[in-house]
Design a protein around this motif. Structure first.
Motif, PDB file in Angstrom:
ATOM      1  N   ARG A  91       8.121   0.201  10.102  1.00 29.34           N
ATOM      2  CA  ARG A  91       7.682  -0.186  11.440  1.00 29.34           C
ATOM      3  C   ARG A  91       8.832  -0.274  12.435  1.00 29.34           C
ATOM      4  O   ARG A  91       8.629  -0.078  13.628  1.00 29.34           O
ATOM      5  CB  ARG A  91       6.995  -1.562  11.374  1.00 29.34           C
ATOM      6  N   LEU A 120       3.055  -5.819   6.797  1.00 29.16           N
ATOM      7  CA  LEU A 120       2.234  -5.289   7.878  1.00 29.16           C
ATOM      8  C   LEU A 120       2.644  -3.839   8.117  1.00 29.16           C
ATOM      9  O   LEU A 120       3.750  -3.559   8.585  1.00 29.16           O
ATOM     10  CB  LEU A 120       2.432  -6.125   9.147  1.00 29.16           C
ATOM     11  N   SER A 121       1.764  -2.920   7.788  1.00 29.19           N
ATOM     12  CA  SER A 121       2.097  -1.491   7.843  1.00 29.19           C
ATOM     13  C   SER A 121       1.708  -0.838   9.153  1.00 29.19           C
ATOM     14  O   SER A 121       2.070   0.314   9.403  1.00 29.19           O
ATOM     15  CB  SER A 121       1.419  -0.753   6.686  1.00 29.19           C
ATOM     16  N   LYS A 149       3.831  -7.163  16.592  1.00 28.78           N
ATOM     17  CA  LYS A 149       2.782  -8.166  16.379  1.00 28.78           C
ATOM     18  C   LYS A 149       2.939  -8.888  15.038  1.00 28.78           C
ATOM     19  O   LYS A 149       1.952  -9.165  14.352  1.00 28.78           O
ATOM     20  CB  LYS A 149       1.397  -7.525  16.484  1.00 28.78           C
ATOM     21  N   THR A 153      -1.370  -0.128  10.027  1.00 27.55           N
ATOM     22  CA  THR A 153      -2.633   0.574   9.869  1.00 27.55           C
ATOM     23  C   THR A 153      -3.757  -0.438   9.715  1.00 27.55           C
ATOM     24  O   THR A 153      -3.539  -1.603   9.396  1.00 27.55           O
ATOM     25  CB  THR A 153      -2.609   1.490   8.634  1.00 27.55           C
ATOM     26  N   GLN A 154      -4.979   0.022   9.919  1.00 30.34           N
ATOM     27  CA  GLN A 154      -6.121  -0.861   9.766  1.00 30.34           C
ATOM     28  C   GLN A 154      -6.326  -1.194   8.295  1.00 30.34           C
ATOM     29  O   GLN A 154      -5.986  -0.421   7.409  1.00 30.34           O
ATOM     30  CB  GLN A 154      -7.373  -0.208  10.342  1.00 30.34           C
ATOM     31  N   GLY A 155      -6.898  -2.356   8.041  1.00 30.50           N
ATOM     32  CA  GLY A 155      -7.138  -2.765   6.666  1.00 30.50           C
ATOM     33  C   GLY A 155      -6.323  -3.986   6.301  1.00 30.50           C
ATOM     34  O   GLY A 155      -5.454  -4.445   7.049  1.00 30.50           O
ATOM     35  N   ARG A 156      -6.578  -4.503   5.137  1.00 34.80           N
ATOM     36  CA  ARG A 156      -5.903  -5.706   4.667  1.00 34.80           C
ATOM     37  C   ARG A 156      -4.433  -5.406   4.365  1.00 34.80           C
ATOM     38  O   ARG A 156      -4.118  -4.408   3.718  1.00 34.80           O
ATOM     39  CB  ARG A 156      -6.600  -6.226   3.417  1.00 34.80           C
ATOM     40  N   SER A 212      -1.026   3.473   2.613  1.00 32.06           N
ATOM     41  CA  SER A 212      -0.564   2.796   3.824  1.00 32.06           C
ATOM     42  C   SER A 212       0.937   2.512   3.803  1.00 32.06           C
ATOM     43  O   SER A 212       1.544   2.295   4.855  1.00 32.06           O
ATOM     44  CB  SER A 212      -1.328   1.481   4.032  1.00 32.06           C
ATOM     45  N   LYS A 268       5.370   6.246   6.458  1.00 30.70           N
ATOM     46  CA  LYS A 268       4.325   5.247   6.275  1.00 30.70           C
ATOM     47  C   LYS A 268       4.929   3.999   5.632  1.00 30.70           C
ATOM     48  O   LYS A 268       5.656   4.074   4.656  1.00 30.70           O
ATOM     49  CB  LYS A 268       3.212   5.798   5.393  1.00 30.70           C
TER      50      LYS A 268
END
Length: 330
Positions: A202, A131-132, A95, A134-137, A164, A199
């Motif tokens: 991706r 973009l890691s 994504k 995970t949720q969050g900025r 993250s 972590k």
């Protein structure tokens, strides 16, 4: 520091051209895998002759893997269709928005020898987001790039990274898009079994393996989108042919190997290119091979940018600016 940006104008046309193209990043990988102090005694990276590379380079288990990283990065710079298509698919699966697929080579010191963090001054901006998954900025990559380099070298520095992206120091490349300025940490392994998740990572780039599907898929155990590079008649086959040429050339003390060592005519022709240039600096030879990869394959532009090198001293950590591939226009 002179930065050269290369833009592909057309596709590689034949076997000799393809092998010539792939030995350029292989030579780059071997050059920067040499220990810094050894290279300085031999005149520095800029002046090290191809004949001396054969004398100084000692085969190691990690050599092929280092060169594979450089080759994948270079293939994206050249917009190799087989490579860029698969990476683009992996980015979509992760994504990552954007259309202009690009690679940033995060080549820092991993095994006691020096590599450059080869990227371009204008690649990362203060808005470049990692973009890691995970949720969050998303994390701003440029803000943390020095901390990531430090974490690679010092265990104590790893605690300073955001949770993250705690394992981002294991990244070999940052893949993403220049138009959206979004990136993902990527690990590149020549040995598929050595693939590890962390972590901040991706995508995992590996060679395709006979008997296994080469489909891009999510490895849930590692939390990585596995992206196999195609083999038959494609990128991995050419890479291994180029690797064989360079290894046999070095084993022959930078002379043309015997025919039994390189029986394929195309490989012998490329080895002859190298043997004819054994008395010139490695970096000059790499530049000289550019037009031989295919006439009008690449268009080169130059600009000035600062450069910081990761040294052999364990306590000295730095990053360079970042060098961007330019996609082929149609």
């Amino acid at each position: 520091m002179l930065i050269r940006t290369e833009r592909q104008l057309s596709e590689v046309a034949d076997e000799v051209s393809a092998i010539t193209a792939v030995i350029r990043p292989i030579l780059t990988g071997l050059l920067y895998s040499l220990k810094h102090d050894v290279v300085e005694e031999a005149g520095g990276y800029a002046g090290l002759k191809l004949s001396m590379l054969a004398r100084l380079q000692r085969p190691g288990d990690g050599d092929c893997g280092i060169c594979f990283e450089y080759a994948v990065h270079d293939a994206l710079n050249r917009e190799d269709p087989a490579v860029i298509e698969r990476v683009a698919d992996a980015l979509v699966r992760c994504k990552v928005p954007g259309q202009e697929v690009a690679s940033i080579l995060f080549g820092a010191e991993k095994t006691g020898s020096q590599q450059l963090i080869d990227t371009a001054a204008n690649r990362l901006t203060w808005e470049s987001s990692l973009l890691s998954g995970t949720q969050g900025r998303p994390v701003k990559l440029k803000r943390h790039i020095n901390a990531v380099a430090a974490a690679l070298r010092k265990r104590t520095a790893r605690a300073q990274l955001p949770q993250s992206i705690a394992g981002l120091w294991k990244a070999d490349l940052f893949l993403g898009s220049t138009d959206a300025d979004r990136w993902v940490g990527t690990t590149v392994k020549i040995n598929r079994d050595a693939l590890e998740g962390a972590k901040g990572l991706r995508i995992g780039v590996v060679p395709s393996r006979q008997g296994l599907s080469d489909a891009i898929r999510l490895d849930e155990s590692r939390n990585l989108m596995v992206c196999p590079m195609p083999y038959d008649g494609s990128f991995m086959e050419v890479f291994y042919q180029g690797w064989e040429v360079v290894r046999q050339f070095i084993a022959a003390d930078a002379l043309l190997p015997k025919e039994v060592n390189l029986p394929r005519p195309a490989q012998r022709e490329v080895a002859r290119y190298l043997a004819d240039r054994r008395g010139y600096p490695v970096l000059d030879v790499i530049d000289a091979l550019t037009p031989l990869s295919q006439p009008h394959l690449l268009e080169t532009t130059e600009s000035q940018a600062g450069l910081v090198i990761v040294r052999g001293d364990r306590d000295e950590v730095g990053t360079t600016s970042v060098l961007a591939p330019q996609p082929r226009t149609v």
